[in-house]
Design a protein around this motif. Structure first.
Motif, PDB file in Angstrom:
ATOM      1  N   SER A 188       0.848  -1.188   0.000  1.00  0.00           N
ATOM      2  CA  SER A 188       0.000   0.000   0.000  1.00  0.00           C
ATOM      3  C   SER A 188       0.890   1.247   0.000  1.00  0.00           C
ATOM      4  N   LEU A 189       0.583   2.198  -0.894  1.00  0.00           N
ATOM      5  CA  LEU A 189       1.436   3.374  -1.040  1.00  0.00           C
ATOM      6  C   LEU A 189       0.558   4.605  -1.241  1.00  0.00           C
ATOM      7  N   PRO A 190       0.761   5.675  -0.425  1.00  0.00           N
ATOM      8  CA  PRO A 190       0.023   6.915  -0.690  1.00  0.00           C
ATOM      9  C   PRO A 190       0.461   7.495  -2.025  1.00  0.00           C
TER      10      PRO A 190
ATOM     11  N   PRO B 117      -7.991  13.620  -9.184  1.00  0.00           N
ATOM     12  CA  PRO B 117      -8.074  13.841 -10.636  1.00  0.00           C
ATOM     13  C   PRO B 117      -8.874  12.744 -11.328  1.00  0.00           C
ATOM     14  N   ASP B 118      -9.461  13.093 -12.473  1.00  0.00           N
ATOM     15  CA  ASP B 118     -10.282  12.135 -13.222  1.00  0.00           C
ATOM     16  C   ASP B 118      -9.466  10.968 -13.759  1.00  0.00           C
ATOM     17  N   GLY B 119      -8.203  11.213 -14.060  1.00  0.00           N
ATOM     18  CA  GLY B 119      -7.371  10.141 -14.586  1.00  0.00           C
ATOM     19  C   GLY B 119      -5.910  10.364 -14.242  1.00  0.00           C
ATOM     20  N   PHE B 120      -5.199   9.251 -13.992  1.00  0.00           N
ATOM     21  CA  PHE B 120      -3.759   9.343 -13.751  1.00  0.00           C
ATOM     22  C   PHE B 120      -3.080   8.073 -14.234  1.00  0.00           C
ATOM     23  N   SER B 121      -1.780   8.174 -14.449  1.00  0.00           N
ATOM     24  CA  SER B 121      -1.012   7.052 -14.975  1.00  0.00           C
ATOM     25  C   SER B 121      -0.974   5.907 -13.970  1.00  0.00           C
ATOM     26  N   MET B 122      -1.039   4.694 -14.474  1.00  0.00           N
ATOM     27  CA  MET B 122      -0.964   3.522 -13.601  1.00  0.00           C
ATOM     28  C   MET B 122       0.474   3.090 -13.356  1.00  0.00           C
ATOM     29  N   ILE B 123       1.424   3.815 -13.932  1.00  0.00           N
ATOM     30  CA  ILE B 123       2.832   3.557 -13.631  1.00  0.00           C
ATOM     31  C   ILE B 123       3.380   4.822 -13.003  1.00  0.00           C
ATOM     32  N   GLY B 124       4.199   4.648 -11.980  1.00  0.00           N
ATOM     33  CA  GLY B 124       4.724   5.817 -11.284  1.00  0.00           C
ATOM     34  C   GLY B 124       6.077   5.522 -10.684  1.00  0.00           C
ATOM     35  N   CYS B 125       6.536   6.475  -9.867  1.00  0.00           N
ATOM     36  CA  CYS B 125       7.860   6.351  -9.263  1.00  0.00           C
ATOM     37  C   CYS B 125       7.754   6.760  -7.790  1.00  0.00           C
ATOM     38  N   GLU B 126       8.349   5.952  -6.938  1.00  0.00           N
ATOM     39  CA  GLU B 126       8.388   6.270  -5.510  1.00  0.00           C
ATOM     40  C   GLU B 126       9.245   7.520  -5.301  1.00  0.00           C
ATOM     41  N   ALA B 127       8.774   8.402  -4.425  1.00  0.00           N
ATOM     42  CA  ALA B 127       9.517   9.621  -4.092  1.00  0.00           C
ATOM     43  C   ALA B 127       9.948   9.545  -2.634  1.00  0.00           C
ATOM     44  N   ARG B 128      11.214   9.865  -2.385  1.00  0.00           N
ATOM     45  CA  ARG B 128      11.741   9.875  -1.013  1.00  0.00           C
ATOM     46  C   ARG B 128      12.154  11.296  -0.671  1.00  0.00           C
TER      47      ARG B 128
ATOM     48  N   THR C  44      -9.776   5.930  -2.345  1.00  0.00           N
ATOM     49  CA  THR C  44      -9.690   7.313  -1.895  1.00  0.00           C
ATOM     50  C   THR C  44     -10.097   7.372  -0.431  1.00  0.00           C
ATOM     51  N   GLN C  45      -9.218   7.930   0.415  1.00  0.00           N
ATOM     52  CA  GLN C  45      -9.536   8.052   1.833  1.00  0.00           C
ATOM     53  C   GLN C  45     -10.519   9.209   2.051  1.00  0.00           C
TER      54      GLN C  45
ATOM     55  N   LEU D 208      -7.181  11.623   0.031  1.00  0.00           N
ATOM     56  CA  LEU D 208      -5.847  11.109  -0.293  1.00  0.00           C
ATOM     57  C   LEU D 208      -6.008   9.785  -1.039  1.00  0.00           C
ATOM     58  N   LEU D 209      -5.328   9.672  -2.160  1.00  0.00           N
ATOM     59  CA  LEU D 209      -5.341   8.418  -2.916  1.00  0.00           C
ATOM     60  C   LEU D 209      -4.336   7.450  -2.308  1.00  0.00           C
ATOM     61  N   VAL D 210      -4.733   6.197  -2.169  1.00  0.00           N
ATOM     62  CA  VAL D 210      -3.813   5.157  -1.702  1.00  0.00           C
ATOM     63  C   VAL D 210      -3.846   4.049  -2.736  1.00  0.00           C
ATOM     64  N   GLY D 211      -2.669   3.688  -3.224  1.00  0.00           N
ATOM     65  CA  GLY D 211      -2.591   2.669  -4.260  1.00  0.00           C
ATOM     66  C   GLY D 211      -2.123   1.328  -3.727  1.00  0.00           C
ATOM     67  N   ASP D 212      -2.668   0.278  -4.311  1.00  0.00           N
ATOM     68  CA  ASP D 212      -2.143  -1.071  -4.104  1.00  0.00           C
ATOM     69  C   ASP D 212      -1.162  -1.255  -5.260  1.00  0.00           C
ATOM     70  N   VAL D 213       0.138  -1.268  -4.942  1.00  0.00           N
ATOM     71  CA  VAL D 213       1.137  -1.225  -6.016  1.00  0.00           C
ATOM     72  C   VAL D 213       2.011  -2.474  -6.023  1.00  0.00           C
ATOM     73  N   GLU D 214       2.535  -2.750  -7.216  1.00  0.00           N
ATOM     74  CA  GLU D 214       3.577  -3.773  -7.320  1.00  0.00           C
ATOM     75  C   GLU D 214       4.839  -3.072  -7.798  1.00  0.00           C
ATOM     76  N   TRP D 215       5.959  -3.393  -7.145  1.00  0.00           N
ATOM     77  CA  TRP D 215       7.230  -2.776  -7.513  1.00  0.00           C
ATOM     78  C   TRP D 215       7.743  -3.402  -8.796  1.00  0.00           C
ATOM     79  N   LEU D 216       8.304  -2.575  -9.661  1.00  0.00           N
ATOM     80  CA  LEU D 216       8.858  -3.073 -10.919  1.00  0.00           C
ATOM     81  C   LEU D 216      10.364  -3.222 -10.769  1.00  0.00           C
ATOM     82  N   ASP D 217      10.878  -4.296 -11.306  1.00  0.00           N
ATOM     83  CA  ASP D 217      12.321  -4.529 -11.216  1.00  0.00           C
ATOM     84  C   ASP D 217      13.050  -3.513 -12.075  1.00  0.00           C
ATOM     85  N   ASP D 218      14.067  -2.913 -11.482  1.00  0.00           N
ATOM     86  CA  ASP D 218      14.915  -2.056 -12.298  1.00  0.00           C
ATOM     87  C   ASP D 218      16.124  -2.864 -12.711  1.00  0.00           C
TER      88      ASP D 218
END
Length: 196
Positions: free
Chosen positions: A2-4, A56-67, A96-97, A101-111
């Motif tokens: 789970s990732l915000p 937002p009405d639409g957003f990309s289903m691929i993203g990047c973790e930010a630290r 949506t909480q 706040l959007l919370v995604g159920d994500v799978e990490w992609l191998d780099d």
């Protein structure tokens, strides 16, 4: 996992730096939690809708973790944070909480493993060096040196003025050499458009 999620009109890439101003309560709370727990949040690019207000009405289903690497109170009273891109992920599902706040159920992609730079990458390495001299890029303190094809591809995809749609497609490409080829194709298109 789970990732915000933080939908933005931007595409973040691993190893790249992004400065953000935070003023909405949902994101101030999210940043506070992430910093306390030493965790990141997910940046996803908005494809329909706006950055402020509702989801937002639409957003990309691929993203990047930010630290978060730095934060300070801005002159305008807002919280300014600097983040660096970490792992790529794919959003499998989201909710949506109550605070929107959007919370995604994500799978990490191998780099993939870093691949050494090749002779045919010289022009793109020179382009990155030229970009590093731009004052807006220099202000990010990204330390623009490509340690290999992967970091070169990430930095160029992030910094060059491609459309968000093109950047989302570049973020999806796992193979560094293929991503560099795609960047070169986009540059060739841009050059063709300028000459037309």
């Amino acid at each position: 996992m789970s990732l915000p999620l933080f939908p933005l009109n931007a595409v973040l890439f691993p190893g790249c730096v992004l400065d953000l101003q935070i003023f909405e309560a949902r994101y101030l709370d999210m940043i506070g939690r992430c910093m306390k727990q030493g965790e990141g949040f997910g940046v996803v690019c908005i494809t329909e809708g706006s950055e402020t207000g509702d989801v937002p009405d639409g957003f990309s289903m691929i993203g990047c973790e930010a630290r978060v690497t730095d934060f300070q109170k801005q002159d305008n009273g807002l919280l300014g944070i600097r983040v660096v891109g970490a792992r790529r992920f794919r959003v499998k599902d989201f909710s949506t909480q109550r605070d929107n706040l959007l919370v995604g159920d994500v799978e990490w992609l191998d780099d993939p493993q870093e691949q050494p730079l090749q002779e045919e990458d010289d022009d793109l390495v020179a382009l990155l060096a030229a970009l590093a001299e731009h004052p807006m890029v220099a202000a990010l303190n990204m330390g623009l040196t490509a340690s290999g094809q992967h970091s070169l591809a990430n930095q160029l995809a992030y910094l060059l003025p491609f459309t968000e749609e093109d950047k989302i497609e570049l973020l999806e490409i796992e193979d560094a050499e293929q991503r560099l080829d795609a960047i070169q194709d986009l540059l060739d298109e841009m050059q063709g458009d300028m000459q037309a």
